[in-house]
Scaffold this motif. Structure first.
Motif, PDB file in Angstrom:
ATOM      1  N   GLY A 167       0.899  -1.352  -0.048  1.00 60.19           N
ATOM      2  CA  GLY A 167       0.006   0.109   0.094  1.00 60.19           C
ATOM      3  C   GLY A 167       0.791   1.151   0.036  1.00 60.19           C
ATOM      4  O   GLY A 167       2.044   1.188  -0.028  1.00 60.19           O
ATOM      5  N   CYS A 210      -2.918   2.103  -1.188  1.00 59.08           N
ATOM      6  CA  CYS A 210      -2.484   2.685  -2.764  1.00 59.08           C
ATOM      7  C   CYS A 210      -3.616   2.466  -3.477  1.00 59.08           C
ATOM      8  O   CYS A 210      -3.878   1.361  -3.976  1.00 59.08           O
ATOM      9  CB  CYS A 210      -1.394   1.953  -3.240  1.00 59.08           C
ATOM     10  N   GLY A 260       0.536  -4.407   5.690  1.00 56.70           N
ATOM     11  CA  GLY A 260       0.302  -4.607   4.548  1.00 56.70           C
ATOM     12  C   GLY A 260      -0.082  -5.867   4.129  1.00 56.70           C
ATOM     13  O   GLY A 260      -0.783  -5.901   2.708  1.00 56.70           O
ATOM     14  N   SER A 265      -6.070  -7.082  -1.645  1.00 56.32           N
ATOM     15  CA  SER A 265      -5.263  -6.624  -3.017  1.00 56.32           C
ATOM     16  C   SER A 265      -5.789  -5.331  -3.688  1.00 56.32           C
ATOM     17  O   SER A 265      -5.325  -4.689  -4.456  1.00 56.32           O
ATOM     18  CB  SER A 265      -5.348  -7.895  -3.987  1.00 56.32           C
ATOM     19  N   LYS A 268      -4.011  -2.179  -2.993  1.00 54.33           N
ATOM     20  CA  LYS A 268      -2.620  -2.200  -3.295  1.00 54.33           C
ATOM     21  C   LYS A 268      -2.165  -2.092  -4.624  1.00 54.33           C
ATOM     22  O   LYS A 268      -1.973  -3.119  -5.367  1.00 54.33           O
ATOM     23  CB  LYS A 268      -1.946  -3.595  -2.675  1.00 54.33           C
TER      24      LYS A 268
END
Length: 289
Positions: A167, A210, A260, A265, A268
């Motif tokens: 991330g 992210c 993390g 998913s 990320k």
């Protein structure tokens, strides 16, 4: 003499043994690993600093992303507003510089990925702008880059620095930790204080996802570099003021890795979750097809 390190505690031990700062430990470690001379390594780092300076300058001179969709010109706006900024002209200049580098990257400009392209604005903004204020010459700023490199190496070895793995905490968080620790050393801090600065910066952004809109390193990356630079300067100042990190640096890195691994998913770098999944982001992304 062995200058290999894997954790923050190793840096503390080597520093006590040799009486040298993190930057010198990193430099000697690189000499041992690469077989290159001190002068060769210093020259390479100076070249990196030159690219960093140019990316800041170019990002403040120009303004459009390669795609012309999500970013461009915001760094210039922030710099123009600096004298009126509520956080002060100096900090506003750091923010503008951080945004400038990532905008320049989006326009396909040459940057130094420190530690990644998505977080490339934080370290140069902090060291170059704060260094200018404090009168640091290029040799001293390069020393800071070695310190930053050591912190980044530890995070990469024990956790991750890629958004796809951990991330945005792994990208802008790592960059902020690197910048905070580097600035602390340049301001005279010893190794424990350097690591406190890095730990505080990483804790401040723990868990950040992210979620790049359209899969591009533009939105929200540019503004996250801005906040990452502020995070780094603040964390450095806290450590220099005597504020300690209750959780040691090595444990903070381990916690970041754990967080993390627990992230879905979609959060990320896949552009399937977070801001990237909003209706507005989806409409903008259609323009790329």
């Amino acid at each position: 003499m062995n200058y290999e390190f894997h954790h923050g505690k190793d840096l503390c031990e080597i520093s006590r043994r040799e009486g040298i700062p993190v930057s010198e430990i990193m430099l000697r470690n690189e000499m041992e690993k690469s077989g290159r001379s001190r002068e060769e390594i210093l020259d390479e780092m100076n070249s990196n600093l030159t690219v960093m300076r140019e990316s800041v300058r170019s990002g403040l001179d120009t303004g459009e992303s390669h795609h012309g969709l999500f970013t461009g010109g915001d760094a210039v706006k922030m710099m123009s507003f600096a004298k009126e900024s509520n956080m002060g002209e100096d900090m506003a200049s750091v923010v503008a510089a951080a945004m400038a580098v990532v905008e320049f990257n989006a326009s396909m400009g040459k940057i130094v990925a420190a530690p990644t392209a998505g977080a490339s604005g934080i370290l140069p903004a902090v060291l170059i702008v704060c260094g200018r204020k404090r009168g640091f010459d290029d040799e001293k700023i390069c020393r800071g880059l070695f310190t930053a490199g050591a912190i980044g190496c530890i995070i990469a070895k024990n956790a991750c620095i890629a958004g796809a793995s951990g991330g945005c905490q792994a990208e802008t968080g790592s960059a902020a930790a690197m910048a905070a620790g580097a600035l602390a050393e340049l301001c005279g801090a010893d190794v424990p204080v350097v690591l406190d600065a890095a730990a505080i910066a990483l804790k401040n952004i723990m868990g950040l996802v992210c979620d790049p809109v359209g899969g591009l390193v533009e939105c929200p990356c540019v503004k996250r570099n801005a906040i990452g630079a502020v995070n780094a300067v603040l964390s450095c100042d806290l450590a220099l003021a005597g504020v300690r990190s209750l959780i040691p640096f090595d444990e903070v890195v381990s916690a970041m890795q754990s967080v993390g691994c627990q992230m879905h998913s979609d959060l990320k770098e896949t552009a399937r979750g977070g801001l990237a999944a909003t209706p507005t982001a989806q409409r903008l992304s259609q323009k790329l097809i």
